[in-house]
Design a protein around this motif. Structure first.
Motif, PDB file in Angstrom:
ATOM      1  N   VAL A 227       9.411   2.506  -2.623  1.00 56.88           N
ATOM      2  CA  VAL A 227       8.249   2.608  -1.946  1.00 56.88           C
ATOM      3  C   VAL A 227       8.356   2.539  -0.554  1.00 56.88           C
ATOM      4  O   VAL A 227       8.732   1.442   0.024  1.00 56.88           O
ATOM      5  N   PRO A 228       7.926   3.414   0.493  1.00 50.88           N
ATOM      6  CA  PRO A 228       8.027   3.405   1.602  1.00 50.88           C
ATOM      7  C   PRO A 228       6.794   2.438   2.244  1.00 50.88           C
ATOM      8  O   PRO A 228       6.014   3.109   3.269  1.00 50.88           O
ATOM      9  N   PHE A 229       6.714   1.439   2.016  1.00 49.23           N
ATOM     10  CA  PHE A 229       5.518   0.636   2.429  1.00 49.23           C
ATOM     11  C   PHE A 229       6.006   0.361   3.814  1.00 49.23           C
ATOM     12  O   PHE A 229       7.195  -0.058   4.058  1.00 49.23           O
ATOM     13  N   ASP A 230       4.828  -0.027   4.504  1.00 50.77           N
ATOM     14  CA  ASP A 230       5.023  -0.616   5.922  1.00 50.77           C
ATOM     15  C   ASP A 230       4.922  -2.414   5.716  1.00 50.77           C
ATOM     16  O   ASP A 230       3.596  -2.567   5.517  1.00 50.77           O
ATOM     17  N   TYR A 231       5.579  -3.134   5.895  1.00 46.55           N
ATOM     18  CA  TYR A 231       5.293  -4.598   5.850  1.00 46.55           C
ATOM     19  C   TYR A 231       5.155  -5.350   7.050  1.00 46.55           C
ATOM     20  O   TYR A 231       5.731  -5.297   7.952  1.00 46.55           O
ATOM     21  N   LEU A 232       3.952  -6.198   6.757  1.00 46.26           N
ATOM     22  CA  LEU A 232       3.394  -6.753   7.946  1.00 46.26           C
ATOM     23  C   LEU A 232       3.001  -8.355   7.670  1.00 46.26           C
ATOM     24  O   LEU A 232       2.543  -8.427   6.380  1.00 46.26           O
ATOM     25  N   THR A 233       3.535  -9.165   8.464  1.00 40.50           N
ATOM     26  CA  THR A 233       2.633 -10.530   8.441  1.00 40.50           C
ATOM     27  C   THR A 233       1.277 -10.625   8.991  1.00 40.50           C
ATOM     28  O   THR A 233       1.182  -9.831   9.891  1.00 40.50           O
ATOM     29  N   PRO A 234       0.415 -11.396   8.789  1.00 41.61           N
ATOM     30  CA  PRO A 234      -0.991 -11.431   9.237  1.00 41.61           C
ATOM     31  C   PRO A 234      -0.728 -11.394  10.730  1.00 41.61           C
ATOM     32  O   PRO A 234      -1.349 -10.806  11.584  1.00 41.61           O
ATOM     33  N   ASP A 235       0.203 -12.169  11.582  1.00 37.70           N
ATOM     34  CA  ASP A 235       0.399 -12.334  12.852  1.00 37.70           C
ATOM     35  C   ASP A 235       0.919 -11.058  13.532  1.00 37.70           C
ATOM     36  O   ASP A 235       0.750 -11.060  14.776  1.00 37.70           O
ATOM     37  N   ALA A 236       1.452 -10.432  12.660  1.00 39.76           N
ATOM     38  CA  ALA A 236       2.248  -9.122  13.445  1.00 39.76           C
ATOM     39  C   ALA A 236       1.333  -7.970  12.991  1.00 39.76           C
ATOM     40  O   ALA A 236       2.020  -6.712  13.221  1.00 39.76           O
ATOM     41  N   THR A 237       0.196  -8.039  12.582  1.00 41.92           N
ATOM     42  CA  THR A 237      -0.592  -6.864  12.281  1.00 41.92           C
ATOM     43  C   THR A 237      -1.206  -6.050  13.698  1.00 41.92           C
ATOM     44  O   THR A 237      -1.864  -6.826  14.395  1.00 41.92           O
ATOM     45  N   PRO A 238      -0.770  -4.884  13.917  1.00 43.62           N
ATOM     46  CA  PRO A 238      -1.025  -4.381  15.263  1.00 43.62           C
ATOM     47  C   PRO A 238      -2.428  -3.967  15.294  1.00 43.62           C
ATOM     48  O   PRO A 238      -2.935  -3.971  16.469  1.00 43.62           O
ATOM     49  N   SER A 239      -3.112  -3.681  14.083  1.00 45.56           N
ATOM     50  CA  SER A 239      -4.490  -3.285  14.214  1.00 45.56           C
ATOM     51  C   SER A 239      -5.062  -3.391  12.883  1.00 45.56           C
ATOM     52  O   SER A 239      -4.347  -3.435  12.077  1.00 45.56           O
ATOM     53  N   PRO A 240      -6.673  -3.424  12.926  1.00 49.69           N
ATOM     54  CA  PRO A 240      -7.278  -3.701  11.709  1.00 49.69           C
ATOM     55  C   PRO A 240      -7.111  -2.474  10.656  1.00 49.69           C
ATOM     56  O   PRO A 240      -6.751  -1.367  11.025  1.00 49.69           O
ATOM     57  N   ALA A 241      -7.094  -2.663   9.471  1.00 47.15           N
ATOM     58  CA  ALA A 241      -6.979  -1.694   8.371  1.00 47.15           C
ATOM     59  C   ALA A 241      -8.355  -0.991   8.277  1.00 47.15           C
ATOM     60  O   ALA A 241      -9.435  -1.450   8.571  1.00 47.15           O
ATOM     61  N   ASP A 242      -8.525  -0.007   7.805  1.00 47.17           N
ATOM     62  CA  ASP A 242      -9.634   0.504   7.431  1.00 47.17           C
ATOM     63  C   ASP A 242     -10.007   0.278   6.011  1.00 47.17           C
ATOM     64  O   ASP A 242     -11.309   0.438   5.761  1.00 47.17           O
ATOM     65  N   LEU A 243      -9.168  -0.045   5.200  1.00 51.95           N
ATOM     66  CA  LEU A 243      -9.485  -0.491   3.888  1.00 51.95           C
ATOM     67  C   LEU A 243      -8.323  -1.646   3.433  1.00 51.95           C
ATOM     68  O   LEU A 243      -7.156  -1.362   3.774  1.00 51.95           O
ATOM     69  N   ALA A 244      -8.919  -2.532   3.063  1.00 49.61           N
ATOM     70  CA  ALA A 244      -8.038  -3.648   2.418  1.00 49.61           C
ATOM     71  C   ALA A 244      -8.239  -3.478   0.740  1.00 49.61           C
ATOM     72  O   ALA A 244      -9.340  -3.634   0.265  1.00 49.61           O
ATOM     73  N   LEU A 245      -7.048  -3.550   0.077  1.00 55.79           N
ATOM     74  CA  LEU A 245      -6.998  -3.195  -1.153  1.00 55.79           C
ATOM     75  C   LEU A 245      -6.560  -4.665  -2.104  1.00 55.79           C
ATOM     76  O   LEU A 245      -5.332  -4.941  -1.629  1.00 55.79           O
ATOM     77  N   VAL A 246      -7.248  -5.476  -2.450  1.00 56.43           N
ATOM     78  CA  VAL A 246      -7.121  -6.616  -2.897  1.00 56.43           C
ATOM     79  C   VAL A 246      -6.391  -6.729  -4.293  1.00 56.43           C
ATOM     80  O   VAL A 246      -7.422  -6.109  -5.171  1.00 56.43           O
ATOM     81  N   CYS A 247      -5.334  -7.178  -4.574  1.00 57.28           N
ATOM     82  CA  CYS A 247      -4.856  -6.884  -5.874  1.00 57.28           C
ATOM     83  C   CYS A 247      -3.943  -8.192  -6.516  1.00 57.28           C
ATOM     84  O   CYS A 247      -3.327  -8.314  -7.254  1.00 57.28           O
ATOM     85  N   VAL A 248      -4.324  -9.324  -5.926  1.00 56.15           N
ATOM     86  CA  VAL A 248      -3.956 -10.575  -6.328  1.00 56.15           C
ATOM     87  C   VAL A 248      -4.671 -10.839  -7.663  1.00 56.15           C
ATOM     88  O   VAL A 248      -5.776 -10.551  -7.927  1.00 56.15           O
ATOM     89  N   LYS A 249      -4.132 -12.023  -8.255  1.00 51.34           N
ATOM     90  CA  LYS A 249      -4.737 -12.576  -9.421  1.00 51.34           C
ATOM     91  C   LYS A 249      -5.893 -13.568  -8.937  1.00 51.34           C
ATOM     92  O   LYS A 249      -5.929 -13.955  -7.736  1.00 51.34           O
ATOM     93  N   PHE A 250      -6.995 -13.609  -9.666  1.00 54.59           N
ATOM     94  CA  PHE A 250      -8.304 -14.394  -9.403  1.00 54.59           C
ATOM     95  C   PHE A 250      -7.826 -15.701  -8.958  1.00 54.59           C
ATOM     96  O   PHE A 250      -8.418 -16.318  -7.994  1.00 54.59           O
ATOM     97  N   HIS A 251      -6.997 -16.389  -9.650  1.00 52.77           N
ATOM     98  CA  HIS A 251      -6.550 -17.776  -8.984  1.00 52.77           C
ATOM     99  C   HIS A 251      -5.773 -18.122  -7.872  1.00 52.77           C
ATOM    100  O   HIS A 251      -5.678 -18.729  -7.051  1.00 52.77           O
ATOM    101  N   GLN A 252      -5.435 -16.914  -7.403  1.00 54.10           N
ATOM    102  CA  GLN A 252      -4.726 -16.777  -5.954  1.00 54.10           C
ATOM    103  C   GLN A 252      -5.678 -16.179  -4.863  1.00 54.10           C
ATOM    104  O   GLN A 252      -5.270 -15.973  -3.908  1.00 54.10           O
ATOM    105  N   LEU A 253      -6.869 -15.800  -5.432  1.00 57.17           N
ATOM    106  CA  LEU A 253      -7.677 -15.200  -4.306  1.00 57.17           C
ATOM    107  C   LEU A 253      -8.010 -16.212  -3.149  1.00 57.17           C
ATOM    108  O   LEU A 253      -8.033 -15.683  -1.847  1.00 57.17           O
ATOM    109  N   GLU A 254      -8.117 -17.405  -3.119  1.00 59.72           N
ATOM    110  CA  GLU A 254      -8.384 -18.421  -2.243  1.00 59.72           C
ATOM    111  C   GLU A 254      -7.313 -18.552  -1.180  1.00 59.72           C
ATOM    112  O   GLU A 254      -7.531 -18.469   0.053  1.00 59.72           O
ATOM    113  N   ALA A 255      -6.024 -18.305  -1.760  1.00 59.48           N
ATOM    114  CA  ALA A 255      -4.972 -18.416  -0.914  1.00 59.48           C
ATOM    115  C   ALA A 255      -4.820 -17.246   0.026  1.00 59.48           C
ATOM    116  O   ALA A 255      -4.284 -17.315   1.108  1.00 59.48           O
ATOM    117  N   ALA A 256      -5.325 -16.108  -0.570  1.00 56.34           N
ATOM    118  CA  ALA A 256      -5.153 -14.737  -0.139  1.00 56.34           C
ATOM    119  C   ALA A 256      -6.052 -14.400   0.977  1.00 56.34           C
ATOM    120  O   ALA A 256      -6.179 -13.594   2.007  1.00 56.34           O
TER     121      ALA A 256
END
Length: 309
Positions: free
Chosen positions: A56-85
């Motif tokens: 998959v040709p994903f563009d991988y980013l860390t939070p600090d290296a994000t160049p611009s806001p996204a138009d859509l954030a698609l959240v796919c973690v598990k519920f118990h991981q949500l706080e950390a995400a």
């Protein structure tokens, strides 16, 4: 309404790969981003993530290296991981960023709205898929779809739904817009309460609850306890919904496994509190007996305790 162009995927489990992979294959390079910590991203870059046999040709980013806001954030973690995400999600937000949660259960959107504002949230249900992650590859028979809709009659919420629907159509992402989102949200949760927990307790596959027998009766009885709670919560869930979600279950790949079964096999924390835990709390709140979910809760707790030894 501003068109959605860039998407940030938070959580690269089965659903993150399933939906993110389809988007990345259809959209221009660099517009579908995966946001994670540095260690995780280095592993993704080195090993790759594979969907339909292709990297998959994903563009991988860390939070600090994000160049611009996204138009859509698609959240796919598990519920118990949500706080950390939450910090990962926050790093992707601009003034007009929308948030779609593909999490199981009936609570994630409320958590996201509390932290980031209800004006960003588009309610969604991921359904009819049987995807599982095998190492860095996605295994599935049925891709399923994303079902979206408004929880209120507020025109601004309808506008947000329309933005996501228009984007999904352009990207070829299977989706449906429904007029009764509270009912759909509770219906999918009802199914998960039945299938996730029963297959986990009986340590089987979808076939375990598709064929006649004790497990299938347990699966249905656990769902019926959710149905009994629905009038007290004003969700509009009906007997017809029960029949619909059983049919959805019966159409899935018999060899597939729901997420809770996969989590227990892998020794990961399960979403027990999201399913039986919530049913038991609502049953106590409304004075509705929930003995089947009590049995499932205790049985799965015992399985988890044996794994922790």
């Amino acid at each position: 309404m501003q068109d959605i162009v860039t998407v940030s995927v938070i959580g690269l489990g089965a659903l993150g790969i399933l939906f993110g992979g389809q988007l990345a294959a259809a959209l221009p390079a660099g517009t579908v981003r995966v946001v994670a910590d540095q260690d995780r991203l280095e592993r993704y870059r080195e090993q790759g993530i594979y969907f339909d046999g292709e990297r998959v040709p994903f563009d991988y980013l860390t939070p600090d290296a994000t160049p611009s806001p996204a138009d859509l954030a698609l959240v796919c973690v598990k519920f118990h991981q949500l706080e950390a995400a939450l910090p990962l999600i926050a790093s992707q937000l601009g003034p007009d960023t929308l948030i779609v949660s593909a999490l199981n259960g009936i609570a994630s959107e409320a958590v996201l709205a509390e932290h980031f504002g209800p004006e960003r949230i588009v309610y969604a249900v991921a359904q009819e898929m049987d995807a599982r992650k095998d190492g860095n590859r996605l295994v599935y028979r049925d891709r399923g779809q994303l079902v979206i809709g408004a929880m209120t009659t507020d025109p601004s919420e309808a506008e947000r739904v329309e933005r996501v629907a228009r984007f999904s159509a352009r990207a070829g992402l299977p989706h449906t817009v429904v007029p009764d989102m509270p009912r759909r949200l509770w219906g999918k949760w009802m199914l998960n309460v039945g299938v996730n927990q029963t297959v986990a307790l009986y340590q089987g596959t979808f076939d375990t609850v598709q064929r006649p027998g004790e497990a299938r009766e347990t699966f249905k009885a656990a769902m019926r306890e959710v149905l009994a709670l629905a009038p007290h919560e004003g969700t509009g869930l009906t007997e017809a919904d029960f029949d619909y979600w059983v049919r959805v279950m019966d159409a899935l790949d018999p060899a597939g496994k729901p997420s809770m079964r996969q989590d227990l096999e892998a020794g990961r924390q399960s979403e027990l509190e999201l399913f039986a835990g919530t049913v038991l709390a609502l049953g106590q709140k409304h004075g509705v007996p929930t003995p089947v979910n009590e049995r499932l809760y205790q049985g799965i707790q015992a399985l988890q305790a044996r794994q922790d030894v």
